[in-house]
Design a protein around this motif. Sequence first.
Motif, PDB file in Angstrom:
ATOM      1  N   GLU A  54       0.714  -1.108   0.139  1.00 27.19           N
ATOM      2  CA  GLU A  54       0.030  -0.260  -0.094  1.00 27.19           C
ATOM      3  C   GLU A  54       0.708   1.435  -0.152  1.00 27.19           C
ATOM      4  N   ARG A  55       2.163   1.354   0.893  1.00 23.25           N
ATOM      5  CA  ARG A  55       2.670   2.271   0.662  1.00 23.25           C
ATOM      6  C   ARG A  55       3.728   2.660   0.131  1.00 23.25           C
ATOM      7  N   SER A  56       3.564   1.799  -0.929  1.00 21.45           N
ATOM      8  CA  SER A  56       4.909   1.449  -2.023  1.00 21.45           C
ATOM      9  C   SER A  56       3.793   2.329  -3.393  1.00 21.45           C
ATOM     10  N   LEU A  57       2.655   1.430  -3.479  1.00 19.53           N
ATOM     11  CA  LEU A  57       1.431   2.128  -4.125  1.00 19.53           C
ATOM     12  C   LEU A  57       1.318   3.301  -4.499  1.00 19.53           C
ATOM     13  N   LYS A  58       1.198   4.105  -2.664  1.00 21.20           N
ATOM     14  CA  LYS A  58       0.658   5.156  -2.828  1.00 21.20           C
ATOM     15  C   LYS A  58       1.629   6.403  -2.770  1.00 21.20           C
ATOM     16  N   ARG A  59       3.188   5.720  -2.675  1.00 23.29           N
ATOM     17  CA  ARG A  59       4.027   7.320  -3.071  1.00 23.29           C
ATOM     18  C   ARG A  59       4.202   6.527  -4.594  1.00 23.29           C
ATOM     19  N   ARG A  60       4.420   5.808  -5.459  1.00 22.99           N
ATOM     20  CA  ARG A  60       4.640   5.535  -6.817  1.00 22.99           C
ATOM     21  C   ARG A  60       4.819   6.827  -7.164  1.00 22.99           C
ATOM     22  N   HIS A  61       6.507   6.906  -8.548  1.00 20.61           N
ATOM     23  CA  HIS A  61       6.167   8.333  -8.959  1.00 20.61           C
ATOM     24  C   HIS A  61       7.519   8.457 -10.115  1.00 20.61           C
ATOM     25  N   SER A  62       7.387   8.883 -10.507  1.00 26.67           N
ATOM     26  CA  SER A  62       8.786   9.127 -11.704  1.00 26.67           C
ATOM     27  C   SER A  62       9.043  10.497 -10.635  1.00 26.67           C
ATOM     28  N   SER A  63      10.678  10.344 -10.123  1.00 27.76           N
ATOM     29  CA  SER A  63      11.490  11.642 -10.448  1.00 27.76           C
ATOM     30  C   SER A  63      12.713  11.638 -11.580  1.00 27.76           C
ATOM     31  N   ARG A  64      12.780  13.233 -11.504  1.00 28.37           N
ATOM     32  CA  ARG A  64      14.044  13.351 -12.325  1.00 28.37           C
ATOM     33  C   ARG A  64      15.310  14.127 -11.474  1.00 28.37           C
ATOM     34  N   ALA A  65      15.365  14.197 -10.359  1.00 31.26           N
ATOM     35  CA  ALA A  65      16.448  15.094  -9.377  1.00 31.26           C
ATOM     36  C   ALA A  65      16.748  13.884  -8.557  1.00 31.26           C
ATOM     37  N   PHE A  66      18.932  13.987  -8.377  1.00 33.86           N
ATOM     38  CA  PHE A  66      18.983  12.423  -7.620  1.00 33.86           C
ATOM     39  C   PHE A  66      19.960  13.416  -6.842  1.00 33.86           C
ATOM     40  N   LEU A  67      20.234  12.914  -6.175  1.00 32.04           N
ATOM     41  CA  LEU A  67      21.493  12.789  -5.175  1.00 32.04           C
ATOM     42  C   LEU A  67      22.629  11.598  -5.987  1.00 32.04           C
ATOM     43  N   PRO A  68      23.945  12.748  -5.790  1.00 30.63           N
ATOM     44  CA  PRO A  68      24.906  11.692  -6.158  1.00 30.63           C
ATOM     45  C   PRO A  68      25.158  10.883  -5.487  1.00 30.63           C
ATOM     46  N   ASP A  69      24.858  10.847  -4.247  1.00 31.08           N
ATOM     47  CA  ASP A  69      25.563   9.462  -3.521  1.00 31.08           C
ATOM     48  C   ASP A  69      25.267   8.541  -3.692  1.00 31.08           C
ATOM     49  N   ALA A  70      26.216   6.976  -3.106  1.00 29.01           N
ATOM     50  CA  ALA A  70      25.661   6.339  -4.052  1.00 29.01           C
ATOM     51  C   ALA A  70      24.970   4.999  -2.567  1.00 29.01           C
ATOM     52  N   LEU A  71      24.308   4.062  -3.680  1.00 28.52           N
ATOM     53  CA  LEU A  71      23.710   4.118  -2.766  1.00 28.52           C
ATOM     54  C   LEU A  71      25.094   2.958  -1.955  1.00 28.52           C
ATOM     55  N   PRO A  72      24.049   2.115  -0.837  1.00 26.20           N
ATOM     56  CA  PRO A  72      24.755   1.479  -0.178  1.00 26.20           C
ATOM     57  C   PRO A  72      24.309  -0.455  -0.584  1.00 26.20           C
ATOM     58  N   LEU A  73      25.044  -1.195  -0.570  1.00 21.20           N
ATOM     59  CA  LEU A  73      25.582  -2.650  -1.379  1.00 21.20           C
ATOM     60  C   LEU A  73      23.688  -3.351  -1.005  1.00 21.20           C
ATOM     61  N   ASP A  74      23.257  -2.991   0.249  1.00 19.93           N
ATOM     62  CA  ASP A  74      22.191  -3.614   0.479  1.00 19.93           C
ATOM     63  C   ASP A  74      20.756  -3.003  -0.187  1.00 19.93           C
ATOM     64  N   THR A  75      20.890  -1.309  -0.616  1.00 13.62           N
ATOM     65  CA  THR A  75      20.036  -1.097  -1.129  1.00 13.62           C
ATOM     66  C   THR A  75      20.431  -1.208  -2.611  1.00 13.62           C
ATOM     67  N   LEU A  76      21.890  -1.728  -2.864  1.00 19.14           N
ATOM     68  CA  LEU A  76      21.439  -1.358  -4.258  1.00 19.14           C
ATOM     69  C   LEU A  76      21.100  -4.150  -4.385  1.00 19.14           C
ATOM     70  N   SER A  77      21.562  -4.467  -3.786  1.00 17.59           N
ATOM     71  CA  SER A  77      20.784  -5.789  -3.347  1.00 17.59           C
ATOM     72  C   SER A  77      19.139  -5.689  -3.768  1.00 17.59           C
ATOM     73  N   ALA A  78      18.665  -4.832  -3.048  1.00 18.08           N
ATOM     74  CA  ALA A  78      17.624  -5.230  -2.956  1.00 18.08           C
ATOM     75  C   ALA A  78      16.613  -4.484  -3.976  1.00 18.08           C
ATOM     76  N   VAL A  79      17.178  -3.731  -4.489  1.00 17.88           N
ATOM     77  CA  VAL A  79      16.546  -3.235  -6.470  1.00 17.88           C
ATOM     78  C   VAL A  79      16.915  -4.005  -6.620  1.00 17.88           C
ATOM     79  N   LEU A  80      17.299  -4.452  -7.448  1.00 17.91           N
ATOM     80  CA  LEU A  80      17.764  -5.722  -8.081  1.00 17.91           C
ATOM     81  C   LEU A  80      17.346  -6.930  -7.788  1.00 17.91           C
TER      82      LEU A  80
END
Length: 204
Positions: free
Chosen positions: A27-53
Amino acid sequence: MSTIPLDLETDTVVLPPPALSPQVTLERSLKRRHSSRAFLPDALPLDTLSAVLWAGFGVNRPEGHGRTAPSAHNWQEVEVYAVLAEGAYRYDARGHRLLLVSAEDLRRHTGTQDFVATAPLELVYVADFSRMTNVPEEDRAFLAGADSGCIAQNVYLCCSGMGLATVVRAMVDRRRLAQLLGLTSTQRITLAQTVGFPGREASE
Ligand SMILES: Cc1cc2nc3c(=O)[nH]c(=O)nc-3n(C[C@H](O)[C@H](O)[C@H](O)COP(=O)(O)O)c2cc1C
């Protein structure tokens, strides 16, 4: 500093087991889903990269064949490439690891929009048409696009749940990027998708 622990002997990055926070509800994910075009340059932690993939197109069944996104005929023809400052990698879903493809920073070549050069993660979806058997040739691009879209939406929902920014992108110089990633003549780039920590949108 790099967050990517590349094993220089095998050119492999072993990812930590994927773990989505219990706060990441559908529910939280669906309510917040949107496209963004502004990103910080900070690298993603490895566990975040793991979860996204993993959310995008990981293996989700113990026998190792089922994936988090459906695919036509269960071809599983889409490979997910992760393009980072440290280099470009192919995601090996069965091994939940990254395989080095290029040690160059190719992010700026993953799209025609400025933010792609500095956002920390560019996903590139690559369909291998040679795996798409028993369909008319003219259906392949359509089905590869549909399959890639399923992966992209998984990434959207993972990102919105985790407070990350993302946008799926068709605006890609496919020919140039395919060369840089060393793709074969049967492989086609379908879509790309930027992921990172949210930056300040122009209208904010
Ligand atoms: C197949 C596809 C291709 C897209 N290509 C781009 C793109 O190249 N660049 C971009 O900034 N947004 C792109 N988008 C994002 C759309 O512009 C966005 O989803 C739409 O404006 C709706 O906004 P929302 O995602 O926030 O609901 C694409 C979306 C889809 C589904």
